[in-house]
Scaffold this active site. Structure first.
Site, PDB file in Angstrom:
ATOM      1  N   GLY A  12       0.841  -1.207   0.000  1.00 19.38           N
ATOM      2  CA  GLY A  12       0.000   0.000   0.000  1.00 19.38           C
ATOM      3  C   GLY A  12       0.866   1.243   0.000  1.00 19.38           C
ATOM      4  O   GLY A  12       1.948   1.271  -0.605  1.00 19.38           O
ATOM      5  N   GLN A  13       0.383   2.269   0.711  1.00 21.35           N
ATOM      6  CA  GLN A  13       1.092   3.552   0.737  1.00 21.35           C
ATOM      7  C   GLN A  13       2.498   3.407   1.323  1.00 21.35           C
ATOM      8  O   GLN A  13       3.468   3.890   0.756  1.00 21.35           O
ATOM      9  CB  GLN A  13       0.307   4.556   1.600  1.00 21.35           C
ATOM     10  CG  GLN A  13      -1.045   4.923   1.047  1.00 21.35           C
ATOM     11  CD  GLN A  13      -0.924   5.992  -0.029  1.00 21.35           C
ATOM     12  OE1 GLN A  13      -0.289   5.776  -1.058  1.00 21.35           O
ATOM     13  NE2 GLN A  13      -1.515   7.125   0.213  1.00 21.35           N
ATOM     14  N   ILE A  14       2.586   2.754   2.495  1.00 19.78           N
ATOM     15  CA  ILE A  14       3.918   2.609   3.125  1.00 19.78           C
ATOM     16  C   ILE A  14       4.754   1.598   2.349  1.00 19.78           C
ATOM     17  O   ILE A  14       5.942   1.828   2.086  1.00 19.78           O
ATOM     18  CB  ILE A  14       3.805   2.204   4.609  1.00 19.78           C
ATOM     19  CG1 ILE A  14       2.987   3.234   5.393  1.00 19.78           C
ATOM     20  CG2 ILE A  14       5.196   2.048   5.231  1.00 19.78           C
ATOM     21  CD1 ILE A  14       2.793   2.912   6.865  1.00 19.78           C
ATOM     22  N   GLY A  15       4.138   0.481   1.947  1.00 18.57           N
ATOM     23  CA  GLY A  15       4.881  -0.568   1.234  1.00 18.57           C
ATOM     24  C   GLY A  15       5.550  -0.026  -0.022  1.00 18.57           C
ATOM     25  O   GLY A  15       6.734  -0.296  -0.283  1.00 18.57           O
ATOM     26  N   ARG A  83      -7.997   2.087  10.382  1.00 21.10           N
ATOM     27  CA  ARG A  83      -9.340   2.333  10.923  1.00 21.10           C
ATOM     28  C   ARG A  83     -10.129   3.267   9.996  1.00 21.10           C
ATOM     29  O   ARG A  83      -9.604   4.259   9.534  1.00 21.10           O
ATOM     30  CB  ARG A  83      -9.178   2.977  12.295  1.00 21.10           C
ATOM     31  CG  ARG A  83     -10.292   2.667  13.237  1.00 21.10           C
ATOM     32  CD  ARG A  83      -9.794   2.878  14.644  1.00 21.10           C
ATOM     33  NE  ARG A  83     -10.793   3.580  15.431  1.00 21.10           N
ATOM     34  CZ  ARG A  83     -10.600   3.986  16.665  1.00 21.10           C
ATOM     35  NH1 ARG A  83      -9.436   3.797  17.238  1.00 21.10           N
ATOM     36  NH2 ARG A  83     -11.537   4.579  17.331  1.00 21.10           N
ATOM     37  N   ASN A  96      -6.933  -7.116  11.708  1.00 21.91           N
ATOM     38  CA  ASN A  96      -5.480  -7.146  11.530  1.00 21.91           C
ATOM     39  C   ASN A  96      -4.828  -8.330  12.238  1.00 21.91           C
ATOM     40  O   ASN A  96      -3.761  -8.798  11.823  1.00 21.91           O
ATOM     41  CB  ASN A  96      -4.858  -5.808  11.954  1.00 21.91           C
ATOM     42  CG  ASN A  96      -5.085  -4.740  10.891  1.00 21.91           C
ATOM     43  OD1 ASN A  96      -5.554  -5.041   9.800  1.00 21.91           O
ATOM     44  ND2 ASN A  96      -4.755  -3.502  11.199  1.00 21.91           N
ATOM     45  N   THR A 120       2.204  -2.452  11.002  1.00 21.79           N
ATOM     46  CA  THR A 120       0.737  -2.503  11.068  1.00 21.79           C
ATOM     47  C   THR A 120       0.237  -2.123  12.473  1.00 21.79           C
ATOM     48  O   THR A 120       0.791  -2.569  13.475  1.00 21.79           O
ATOM     49  CB  THR A 120       0.259  -3.928  10.702  1.00 21.79           C
ATOM     50  OG1 THR A 120       0.749  -4.237   9.403  1.00 21.79           O
ATOM     51  CG2 THR A 120      -1.265  -4.034  10.719  1.00 21.79           C
ATOM     52  N   HIS A 176       2.897   2.810  21.164  1.00 25.24           N
ATOM     53  CA  HIS A 176       2.643   3.758  20.085  1.00 25.24           C
ATOM     54  C   HIS A 176       1.173   4.149  20.166  1.00 25.24           C
ATOM     55  O   HIS A 176       0.313   3.411  19.738  1.00 25.24           O
ATOM     56  CB  HIS A 176       2.951   3.094  18.745  1.00 25.24           C
ATOM     57  CG  HIS A 176       2.717   3.985  17.576  1.00 25.24           C
ATOM     58  ND1 HIS A 176       3.415   5.142  17.375  1.00 25.24           N
ATOM     59  CD2 HIS A 176       1.860   3.898  16.540  1.00 25.24           C
ATOM     60  CE1 HIS A 176       3.002   5.720  16.263  1.00 25.24           C
ATOM     61  NE2 HIS A 176       2.054   4.983  15.744  1.00 25.24           N
TER      62      HIS A 176
HETATM   63  P1  A3D Z   1      -2.559   0.786   2.977  1.00 24.78           P
HETATM   64  O1  A3D Z   1      -2.141   1.764   1.939  1.00 24.78           O
HETATM   65  O2  A3D Z   1      -4.006   0.508   3.168  1.00 24.78           O
HETATM   66  O3  A3D Z   1      -1.795  -0.605   2.678  1.00 24.78           O
HETATM   67  C1  A3D Z   1      -2.103  -1.794   3.320  1.00 24.78           C
HETATM   68  C2  A3D Z   1      -1.927  -2.908   2.311  1.00 24.78           C
HETATM   69  O4  A3D Z   1      -2.096  -4.163   2.990  1.00 24.78           O
HETATM   70  C3  A3D Z   1      -2.967  -2.877   1.171  1.00 24.78           C
HETATM   71  O5  A3D Z   1      -2.306  -2.810  -0.085  1.00 24.78           O
HETATM   72  C4  A3D Z   1      -3.721  -4.204   1.325  1.00 24.78           C
HETATM   73  O6  A3D Z   1      -4.095  -4.802   0.087  1.00 24.78           O
HETATM   74  C5  A3D Z   1      -2.684  -5.050   2.049  1.00 24.78           C
HETATM   75  N1  A3D Z   1      -3.240  -6.210   2.742  1.00 24.78           N
HETATM   76  C6  A3D Z   1      -4.415  -6.328   3.407  1.00 24.78           C
HETATM   77  N2  A3D Z   1      -4.548  -7.582   3.901  1.00 24.78           N
HETATM   78  C7  A3D Z   1      -3.416  -8.257   3.546  1.00 24.78           C
HETATM   79  C8  A3D Z   1      -2.961  -9.585   3.758  1.00 24.78           C
HETATM   80  N3  A3D Z   1      -3.696 -10.469   4.435  1.00 24.78           N
HETATM   81  N4  A3D Z   1      -1.764  -9.933   3.265  1.00 24.78           N
HETATM   82  C9  A3D Z   1      -1.009  -9.037   2.558  1.00 24.78           C
HETATM   83  N5  A3D Z   1      -1.396  -7.777   2.315  1.00 24.78           N
HETATM   84  C10 A3D Z   1      -2.586  -7.398   2.810  1.00 24.78           C
HETATM   85  O7  A3D Z   1      -1.999   1.225   4.421  1.00 24.78           O
HETATM   86  P2  A3D Z   1      -0.626   1.986   4.748  1.00 24.78           P
HETATM   87  O8  A3D Z   1       0.477   1.410   3.932  1.00 24.78           O
HETATM   88  O9  A3D Z   1      -0.871   3.451   4.746  1.00 24.78           O
HETATM   89  O10 A3D Z   1      -0.472   1.559   6.289  1.00 24.78           O
HETATM   90  C11 A3D Z   1      -0.217   0.208   6.618  1.00 24.78           C
HETATM   91  C12 A3D Z   1      -0.352  -0.021   8.116  1.00 24.78           C
HETATM   92  O11 A3D Z   1       0.606   0.753   8.820  1.00 24.78           O
HETATM   93  C13 A3D Z   1      -1.729   0.376   8.713  1.00 24.78           C
HETATM   94  O12 A3D Z   1      -2.114  -0.619   9.652  1.00 24.78           O
HETATM   95  C14 A3D Z   1      -1.435   1.683   9.421  1.00 24.78           C
HETATM   96  O13 A3D Z   1      -2.336   1.923  10.485  1.00 24.78           O
HETATM   97  C15 A3D Z   1      -0.019   1.420   9.914  1.00 24.78           C
HETATM   98  N6  A3D Z   1       0.776   2.606  10.260  1.00 24.78           N
HETATM   99  C16 A3D Z   1       1.579   2.518  11.355  1.00 24.78           C
HETATM  100  C17 A3D Z   1       2.376   3.580  11.728  1.00 24.78           C
HETATM  101  C18 A3D Z   1       3.250   3.465  12.935  1.00 24.78           C
HETATM  102  O14 A3D Z   1       3.933   4.400  13.276  1.00 24.78           O
HETATM  103  C19 A3D Z   1       3.280   2.239  13.690  1.00 24.78           C
HETATM  104  C20 A3D Z   1       2.367   4.765  10.968  1.00 24.78           C
HETATM  105  C21 A3D Z   1       1.551   4.819   9.853  1.00 24.78           C
HETATM  106  C22 A3D Z   1       0.753   3.733   9.495  1.00 24.78           C
END
Ligand code: A3D
Length: 320
Positions: A12-15, A83, A96, A120, A176
């Site tokens: 996703g965004q972070i990945g 969320r 999750n 996550t 966190h």
């Molecule tokens: P997002 O862009 O929604 O990416 C999440 C990805 O996970 C999506 O591409 C989904 O398709 C994929 N996904 C869902 N289920 C599965 C699965 N079973 N197996 C593999 N992939 C799957 O989110 P994001 O990249 O913005 O954020 C990812 C996570 O990081 C979220 O839980 C956020 O809350 C968390 N986060 C944490 C921090 C910390 O500082 C700890 C900061 C920012 C975000």
């Protein structure tokens, strides 16, 4: 010598940002995994096509098959959902938790020697779940939060003092979330602790209190501005800093969600503490002395994390 292999679980965004940063820094070959078909493949190809301009040779692969992460040296986990309006924290926790189960099993089967960094949310509970489901040694599984929270703290402090961010160090402990403990006493400008800077007239206690609160609310501030998601540039940068410390055996002193068993008087608990990261993963936990007030805030934070982990255990048992 083969290049290190970096598996990014969640594209996703972070990945996607993680993949881009890993390529720019030539940290290793990257495998982007996601359950969404086409997304990891598209992002991997897009980033690979920036290679000629950026002059990197790192390989990029997008996949929906866990077999492709085989033998990864580092796994960074962002899979899951964030969320959404109308969703309770428990709803998010349940969803999750199931994601961590499938990710943990994928890592256990295909990359059992990896250093695993969880991002996550809810972070401290998800890193606990990831270690449990992957069965990897606790010192090889940790969570990214403290590096980001302290980077936010450092940024705000550098702005307040009008000095380089390079010369500001900051310390954040605990879970966190709202209960995190930014430590004023252990945060410095070129080694000068913040309380001394208040005495020197560089700032006031009120301004420091406001910055501490802004740090605690740092994630929410970005969500409020973006409206459609949460922060991703700085979270990705923070996790890459941790991955680099492991891959290059840098022995960096970085705060992260680490497994404490004895340290800080805790038993088998993941929570944000200062650590040393090198080729052995979390090689050491830096057990600083806390003042009475800091200890009370830390205990409060640990209790909040314990509540989330207990909720995970209850959901896991009900699913078993
Ligand atoms: P997002 O862009 O929604 O990416 C999440 C990805 O996970 C999506 O591409 C989904 O398709 C994929 N996904 C869902 N289920 C599965 C699965 N079973 N197996 C593999 N992939 C799957 O989110 P994001 O990249 O913005 O954020 C990812 C996570 O990081 C979220 O839980 C956020 O809350 C968390 N986060 C944490 C921090 C910390 O500082 C700890 C900061 C920012 C975000």
């Amino acid at each position: 010598m083969a290049r290190p292999k970096i598996a990014l679980i969640g594209a996703g965004q972070i990945g996607g940002t993680l993949a881009h940063l890993a390529a720019l820094k030539e940290l290793g070959d990257v495998v982007l995994f996601d359950i969404a078909e086409g997304v990891p493949q598209g992002k991997a190809l897009d980033i690979a096509e920036s290679g000629p301009s950026e002059k990197f040779d790192a390989k990029m692969k997008g996949t929906n098959d866990y077999a492709d992460i085989a033998g990864a040296d580092v796994c960074i986990v962002t899979a899951g959902v964030a969320r959404k309006p109308g969703m309770s924290r428990d709803d998010l926790l349940g969803i999750n938790l199931k994601v961590m189960k499938s990710v943990g099993e994928g890592i256990k089967t295909h990359a059992p020697k990896a250093f695993v960094i969880c991002i996550t949310n809810p972070l401290d509970a998800m890193v606990w779940a990831l270690q449990k489901f992957s069965g990897l040694p606790p010192h090889m599984v940790c969570g990214m939060a403290g590096v980001l929270d302290s980077a936010r703290f450092r940024h705000f402090l550098a702005e307040e003092f009008d000095v380089s961010m390079k010369d500001v160090t900051a310390f954040v402990l605990g879970g966190h979330g709202d209960t995190m403990v930014p430590s004023v006493r252990y945060s410095t400008v070129a080694g000068i602790p913040l309380p001394d800077l208040i005495e020197m007239g560089w700032t006031t206690k009120e301004k420091m209190d406001a910055i501490v609160q802004r740090t605690r609310d740092g994630g929410a501030e970005i969500v409020g501005l973006l409206k459609t998601g949460s922060a991703f540039y700085a979270p990705a940068t923070s996790a890459i800093e941790m991955a680099e410390a492991f891959l290059k055996d840098q022995k960096r002193v970085l705060p992260c969600a680490a497994y404490c068993d004895g340290e800080f008087g805790l038993k088998k608990t993941y929570v944000g503490v200062p650590t040393v990261i090198g080729k052995g993963g979390i090689e050491r936990i830096v057990e600083i002395k806390l003042t009475k007030d800091e200890q009370a805030m830390f205990d409060n934070s640990v209790a909040a994390v314990k509540g989330l982990v207990d909720a995970c255990k209850a959901i896991d048992e009900s699913l078993a």
